[in-house]
Design an enzyme around this catalytic site. Structure first.
Site, short mmCIF file in Angstrom:
data_model
loop_
_atom_site.label_atom_id
_atom_site.label_comp_id
_atom_site.label_asym_id
_atom_site.label_seq_id
_atom_site.Cartn_x
_atom_site.Cartn_y
_atom_site.Cartn_z
N PRO A 138 0.78 -1.24 0.00
CA PRO A 138 0.00 0.00 0.00
C PRO A 138 0.82 1.30 0.00
CG PRO A 138 0.10 -0.90 2.20
CD PRO A 138 0.80 -1.89 1.31
N CYS A 139 1.45 1.61 -1.13
CA CYS A 139 2.22 2.85 -1.20
C CYS A 139 1.33 4.09 -1.11
CB CYS A 139 3.09 2.88 -2.45
SG CYS A 139 2.22 2.54 -3.98
#
Length: 202
Positions: A166-167
């Site tokens: 989850p950047c």
């Protein structure tokens, strides 16, 4: 030491590997999903025909093989283990976008990244859960590279597995959104889905 942002591990170029792909229609637009026998290997935002073509060309070069095209998550006999990973990714992404999944369990193939980028992305996946955010400096500190906040930003932009890794949860220390490979509006939508920003009015 920050190095080899584009290094690949032993699963990288030179080892011919079976893989397949599918398109997943999401609330943030079509996603191209690709998987090998080891796991989900790539997620690509805004998968128009041209974006899809370029992504598949890159994967052909990296894997040394033509893909098994468009499984659409079908886990039919003979499709190979990559098909199971695609099916799992599609189920979990559907549940995530419906608000019912907070932790992805689909196996991941990290072979499109390596070196410092891989260290940072693994720390992100392990230590920044749903509904929380981290700063670029925070991630640099977590991997023992306190002077590498800018390099963390580069690693986020090169993330081959967005959403699942989850950047979008990595933001600026002053409260700004920061950059995002899928575009800032997509980042806003993902953060809103996780309750970190207000949902759009329309």
């Amino acid at each position: 030491m920050v190095n080899g942002a584009d290094e690949a591990d032993d699963n990288g170029p030179g080892r011919a590997r079976e893989w397949g792909w599918s398109l997943f229609e999401s609330p943030v637009g079509p996603l191209l999903l690709a998987a090998t026998a080891d796991g989900l290997v790539q997620v690509v935002f805004h998968a128009t025909p041209e974006v899809t073509r370029r992504a598949l060309d890159r994967l052909r070069a990296r894997t040394g093989r033509e893909p098994h095209a468009g499984s659409c998550g079908r886990d039919a006999p003979g499709n190979g283990p990559w098909a199971r990973h695609l099916a799992c990714a599609e189920r979990e992404l559907a549940a995530y976008f419906a608000g019912g999944l907070r932790v992805f369990t689909v196996p991941l193939d990290w072979s499109l990244t390596g070196g410092f980028h891989l260290r940072v992305l693994r720390a992100l996946a392990a230590d920044v859960p749903y509904g929380t955010t981290a700063g670029y400096q925070d991630l640099a500190d977590r991997v023992g590279e306190p002077g590498a906040a800018r390099a963390v930003g580069v690693a986020m932009g090169a993330n081959p597995l967005p959403v699942v890794v989850p950047c979008h949860r990595v933001v600026e220390s002053g409260g700004g959104l920061g950059g995002f490979g899928g575009g800032r509006e997509t980042k806003r939508e993902l953060l809103a889905l996780e309750g970190l920003l207000p949902q759009p009015l329309f």
